[in-house]
Scaffold this motif. Structure first.
Motif, PDB file in Angstrom:
ATOM      1  N   LEU A   1       0.823  -1.211   0.000  1.00  0.00           N
ATOM      2  CA  LEU A   1       0.000   0.000   0.000  1.00  0.00           C
ATOM      3  C   LEU A   1       0.857   1.261   0.000  1.00  0.00           C
ATOM      4  O   LEU A   1       0.633   2.203   0.756  1.00  0.00           O
ATOM      5  N   GLY A   2       1.855   1.283  -0.872  1.00  0.00           N
ATOM      6  CA  GLY A   2       2.698   2.463  -0.996  1.00  0.00           C
ATOM      7  C   GLY A   2       3.506   2.763   0.244  1.00  0.00           C
ATOM      8  O   GLY A   2       3.750   3.929   0.572  1.00  0.00           O
ATOM      9  N   GLY A   3       3.949   1.725   0.938  1.00  0.00           N
ATOM     10  CA  GLY A   3       4.737   1.916   2.148  1.00  0.00           C
ATOM     11  C   GLY A   3       3.916   2.139   3.396  1.00  0.00           C
ATOM     12  O   GLY A   3       4.475   2.297   4.493  1.00  0.00           O
ATOM     13  N   ASN A   4       2.590   2.111   3.289  1.00  0.00           N
ATOM     14  CA  ASN A   4       1.743   2.301   4.465  1.00  0.00           C
ATOM     15  C   ASN A   4       1.878   1.158   5.462  1.00  0.00           C
ATOM     16  O   ASN A   4       1.569   1.323   6.642  1.00  0.00           O
ATOM     17  N   GLN A   5       2.325  -0.014   4.994  1.00  0.00           N
ATOM     18  CA  GLN A   5       2.481  -1.168   5.881  1.00  0.00           C
ATOM     19  C   GLN A   5       3.912  -1.329   6.391  1.00  0.00           C
ATOM     20  O   GLN A   5       4.218  -2.303   7.066  1.00  0.00           O
ATOM     21  N   VAL A   6       4.781  -0.367   6.052  1.00  0.00           N
ATOM     22  CA  VAL A   6       6.164  -0.407   6.517  1.00  0.00           C
ATOM     23  C   VAL A   6       6.289   0.547   7.706  1.00  0.00           C
ATOM     24  O   VAL A   6       6.356   1.767   7.536  1.00  0.00           O
ATOM     25  N   ILE A   7       6.296   0.024   8.903  1.00  0.00           N
ATOM     26  CA  ILE A   7       6.455   0.849  10.103  1.00  0.00           C
ATOM     27  C   ILE A   7       7.866   1.446  10.087  1.00  0.00           C
ATOM     28  O   ILE A   7       8.842   0.760   9.799  1.00  0.00           O
ATOM     29  N   ALA A   8       7.966   2.732  10.367  1.00  0.00           N
ATOM     30  CA  ALA A   8       9.244   3.430  10.213  1.00  0.00           C
ATOM     31  C   ALA A   8       9.533   4.347  11.394  1.00  0.00           C
ATOM     32  O   ALA A   8       8.634   4.724  12.158  1.00  0.00           O
ATOM     33  N   ALA A   9      10.801   4.701  11.515  1.00  0.00           N
ATOM     34  CA  ALA A   9      11.237   5.725  12.459  1.00  0.00           C
ATOM     35  C   ALA A   9      11.870   6.842  11.656  1.00  0.00           C
ATOM     36  O   ALA A   9      12.730   6.595  10.806  1.00  0.00           O
ATOM     37  N   TYR A  10      11.436   8.059  11.903  1.00  0.00           N
ATOM     38  CA  TYR A  10      11.975   9.216  11.207  1.00  0.00           C
ATOM     39  C   TYR A  10      12.911   9.941  12.165  1.00  0.00           C
ATOM     40  O   TYR A  10      12.473  10.725  13.007  1.00  0.00           O
ATOM     41  N   GLY A  11      14.197   9.656  12.060  1.00  0.00           N
ATOM     42  CA  GLY A  11      15.148  10.169  13.043  1.00  0.00           C
ATOM     43  C   GLY A  11      14.805   9.616  14.413  1.00  0.00           C
ATOM     44  O   GLY A  11      14.642   8.409  14.589  1.00  0.00           O
ATOM     45  N   ASP A  12      14.643  10.511  15.390  1.00  0.00           N
ATOM     46  CA  ASP A  12      14.285  10.099  16.751  1.00  0.00           C
ATOM     47  C   ASP A  12      12.781   9.977  16.939  1.00  0.00           C
ATOM     48  O   ASP A  12      12.323   9.595  18.021  1.00  0.00           O
ATOM     49  N   TYR A  13      12.021  10.309  15.902  1.00  0.00           N
ATOM     50  CA  TYR A  13      10.564  10.282  16.005  1.00  0.00           C
ATOM     51  C   TYR A  13      10.062   8.907  15.567  1.00  0.00           C
ATOM     52  O   TYR A  13      10.206   8.520  14.400  1.00  0.00           O
ATOM     53  N   ALA A  14       9.481   8.147  16.500  1.00  0.00           N
ATOM     54  CA  ALA A  14       9.080   6.778  16.185  1.00  0.00           C
ATOM     55  C   ALA A  14       7.795   6.382  16.909  1.00  0.00           C
ATOM     56  O   ALA A  14       7.777   5.432  17.690  1.00  0.00           O
ATOM     57  N   PRO A  15       6.689   7.086  16.659  1.00  0.00           N
ATOM     58  CA  PRO A  15       5.421   6.667  17.253  1.00  0.00           C
ATOM     59  C   PRO A  15       5.015   5.304  16.696  1.00  0.00           C
ATOM     60  O   PRO A  15       5.459   4.915  15.602  1.00  0.00           O
ATOM     61  N   PRO A  16       4.182   4.558  17.392  1.00  0.00           N
ATOM     62  CA  PRO A  16       3.867   3.178  16.999  1.00  0.00           C
ATOM     63  C   PRO A  16       3.363   3.000  15.579  1.00  0.00           C
ATOM     64  O   PRO A  16       3.674   2.004  14.934  1.00  0.00           O
ATOM     65  N   LYS A  17       2.592   3.952  15.063  1.00  0.00           N
ATOM     66  CA  LYS A  17       1.959   3.761  13.758  1.00  0.00           C
ATOM     67  C   LYS A  17       2.594   4.572  12.631  1.00  0.00           C
ATOM     68  O   LYS A  17       2.068   4.603  11.517  1.00  0.00           O
ATOM     69  N   LEU A  18       3.711   5.230  12.881  1.00  0.00           N
ATOM     70  CA  LEU A  18       4.361   5.978  11.811  1.00  0.00           C
ATOM     71  C   LEU A  18       4.848   5.011  10.742  1.00  0.00           C
ATOM     72  O   LEU A  18       5.495   4.007  11.042  1.00  0.00           O
ATOM     73  N   ASN A  19       4.540   5.302   9.475  1.00  0.00           N
ATOM     74  CA  ASN A  19       4.949   4.411   8.398  1.00  0.00           C
ATOM     75  C   ASN A  19       5.726   5.164   7.322  1.00  0.00           C
ATOM     76  O   ASN A  19       5.782   6.400   7.326  1.00  0.00           O
ATOM     77  N   LEU A  20       6.314   4.399   6.418  1.00  0.00           N
ATOM     78  CA  LEU A  20       7.179   4.983   5.391  1.00  0.00           C
ATOM     79  C   LEU A  20       6.414   5.950   4.495  1.00  0.00           C
ATOM     80  O   LEU A  20       6.952   6.983   4.080  1.00  0.00           O
ATOM     81  N   HIS A  21       5.175   5.638   4.187  1.00  0.00           N
ATOM     82  CA  HIS A  21       4.375   6.530   3.338  1.00  0.00           C
ATOM     83  C   HIS A  21       4.195   7.892   4.000  1.00  0.00           C
ATOM     84  O   HIS A  21       4.354   8.928   3.353  1.00  0.00           O
ATOM     85  N   SER A  22       3.873   7.884   5.284  1.00  0.00           N
ATOM     86  CA  SER A  22       3.677   9.145   5.999  1.00  0.00           C
ATOM     87  C   SER A  22       4.955   9.965   6.068  1.00  0.00           C
ATOM     88  O   SER A  22       4.916  11.194   6.017  1.00  0.00           O
ATOM     89  N   VAL A  23       6.086   9.284   6.188  1.00  0.00           N
ATOM     90  CA  VAL A  23       7.368   9.993   6.207  1.00  0.00           C
ATOM     91  C   VAL A  23       7.531  10.798   4.934  1.00  0.00           C
ATOM     92  O   VAL A  23       7.860  11.989   4.957  1.00  0.00           O
ATOM     93  N   TRP A  24       7.264  10.162   3.786  1.00  0.00           N
ATOM     94  CA  TRP A  24       7.444  10.851   2.503  1.00  0.00           C
ATOM     95  C   TRP A  24       6.314  11.823   2.213  1.00  0.00           C
ATOM     96  O   TRP A  24       6.524  12.877   1.612  1.00  0.00           O
ATOM     97  N   ASP A  25       5.108  11.496   2.634  1.00  0.00           N
ATOM     98  CA  ASP A  25       3.973  12.403   2.454  1.00  0.00           C
ATOM     99  C   ASP A  25       4.165  13.699   3.224  1.00  0.00           C
ATOM    100  O   ASP A  25       3.821  14.774   2.722  1.00  0.00           O
ATOM    101  N   GLY A  26       4.691  13.570   4.449  1.00  0.00           N
ATOM    102  CA  GLY A  26       4.673  14.716   5.331  1.00  0.00           C
ATOM    103  C   GLY A  26       5.998  15.209   5.837  1.00  0.00           C
ATOM    104  O   GLY A  26       6.502  16.239   5.392  1.00  0.00           O
ATOM    105  N   TYR A  27       6.589  14.483   6.755  1.00  0.00           N
ATOM    106  CA  TYR A  27       7.756  14.998   7.473  1.00  0.00           C
ATOM    107  C   TYR A  27       8.935  15.285   6.548  1.00  0.00           C
ATOM    108  O   TYR A  27       9.560  16.351   6.632  1.00  0.00           O
ATOM    109  N   LEU A  28       9.242  14.358   5.670  1.00  0.00           N
ATOM    110  CA  LEU A  28      10.361  14.567   4.752  1.00  0.00           C
ATOM    111  C   LEU A  28      10.033  15.658   3.735  1.00  0.00           C
ATOM    112  O   LEU A  28      10.886  16.489   3.395  1.00  0.00           O
ATOM    113  N   ALA A  29       8.797  15.664   3.248  1.00  0.00           N
ATOM    114  CA  ALA A  29       8.386  16.696   2.291  1.00  0.00           C
ATOM    115  C   ALA A  29       8.503  18.083   2.907  1.00  0.00           C
ATOM    116  O   ALA A  29       8.990  19.025   2.268  1.00  0.00           O
ATOM    117  N   GLU A  30       8.068  18.203   4.157  1.00  0.00           N
ATOM    118  CA  GLU A  30       8.143  19.513   4.815  1.00  0.00           C
ATOM    119  C   GLU A  30       9.600  19.976   4.935  1.00  0.00           C
ATOM    120  O   GLU A  30       9.917  21.131   4.655  1.00  0.00           O
TER     121      GLU A  30
END
Length: 281
Positions: free
Chosen positions: A160-189
């Motif tokens: 599902l476009g990385g939605n099923q890949v649980i990820a940590a963005y640097g030190d930020y690692a909430p339980p449901k953060l996934n690779l798709h959200s990283v690219w959709d939001g935090y990295l894009a910002e």
């Protein structure tokens, strides 16, 4: 008192939810702003004229009066229930990055983002099409070009476009953060806010380089970025390696991939400008 507490809890929930959704809106709005700065004056006038009639869409909760509003309209209408449910699959194309590029299979019956981009351009070019449908095509086009240049909307691993890949963005690692959200939001910002601003008038040479190719070429390129950067950076350099319980994207990796994320935003903006010029200029 009960009614007051209910309203208060609703406001708190909205406040907590806003940052996550705002990042993604920021990416789409930036793509649209780049395009708006780089289209021809006649095209800008045509875009403004169509969006001035956006009330014809009858989506009061999802305005599209400006190009920034139009850039997120296609996501906003998901909240309107079954009325626009037919468009859900138009936001992405699941091309397997661990197999040879195969757009045809991913776009069966035109239900994918690249096919809809081409359809919207055709609708905008045809002035016999009713105004309401052309306004809708414009709003969809502005959004979908942004979608195509988010790599995880163009390529994935059946997850599902990385939605099923649980990820940590640097030190930020909430339980449901996934690779798709990283690219959709935090990295894009981070990519967009890293100076200099990508919202500017680009040179003729920059436009020639980034606007070249077809929608299929852009699809292949974004699929390759999904493989080479999005997945590879999260999986220790091997995009097709087994997925760990949590993909770790450390600060050094983030700094390294920011330019790639930024380039996708710039490409999306300039390519949207080209398509708008072709359709409305």
């Amino acid at each position: 008192m009960k009614r007051f507490l209910t309203a208060l809890l609703t406001l708190v929930a909205i406040g907590l939810a806003t940052p996550a959704s705002a990042y993604w809106e920021f990416g789409h709005e930036t793509v649209a702003q780049i395009a708006y700065r780089n289209i021809k004056p006649d095209t800008r006038h045509a875009v403004d004229a169509l969006l001035a009639k956006s009330k014809l869409l009858e989506t009061e909760a999802c305005p599209a009066r400006t190009i920034e509003q139009a850039s997120v309209w296609a996501d906003c209408i998901k909240t309107l229930g079954p009325r626009f449910s037919y468009a859900y699959n138009w936001h992405y194309q699941n091309v397997n990055i661990c197999k040879p590029f195969d757009l045809k299979s991913a776009c069966k019956d035109g239900n994918c983002v690249s096919a809809q981009i081409e359809r919207d351009v055709k609708l905008l070019k045809d002035k016999t099409v009713p105004v309401r449908e052309r306004v809708q095509a414009l709003a969809f086009l502005i959004h979908f070009v942004g979608d195509l240049h988010q790599p995880l909307h163009a390529g994935d691993r059946g997850d599902l476009g990385g939605n099923q890949v649980i990820a940590a963005y640097g030190d930020y690692a909430p339980p449901k953060l996934n690779l798709h959200s990283v690219w959709d939001g935090y990295l894009a910002e981070r990519a967009i806010t890293t100076p200099p601003s990508p919202v500017r008038v680009y040179s003729a040479a920059e436009k020639a380089e980034m606007q070249a190719g077809s929608v299929e070429d852009w699809s292949r390129e974004s699929y390759q970025v999904a493989h080479d950067v999005a997945y590879a950076s999260a999986l220790g350099g091997d995009a097709c390696a087994p997925v760990p319980p949590r993909a770790m994207i450390d600060q050094a990796t983030i700094a390294r991939i920011v330019p790639a994320a930024r380039l996708e935003v710039e490409r999306g903006g300039l390519r949207l400008a080209r398509l708008l010029d072709e359709a409305l200029g």
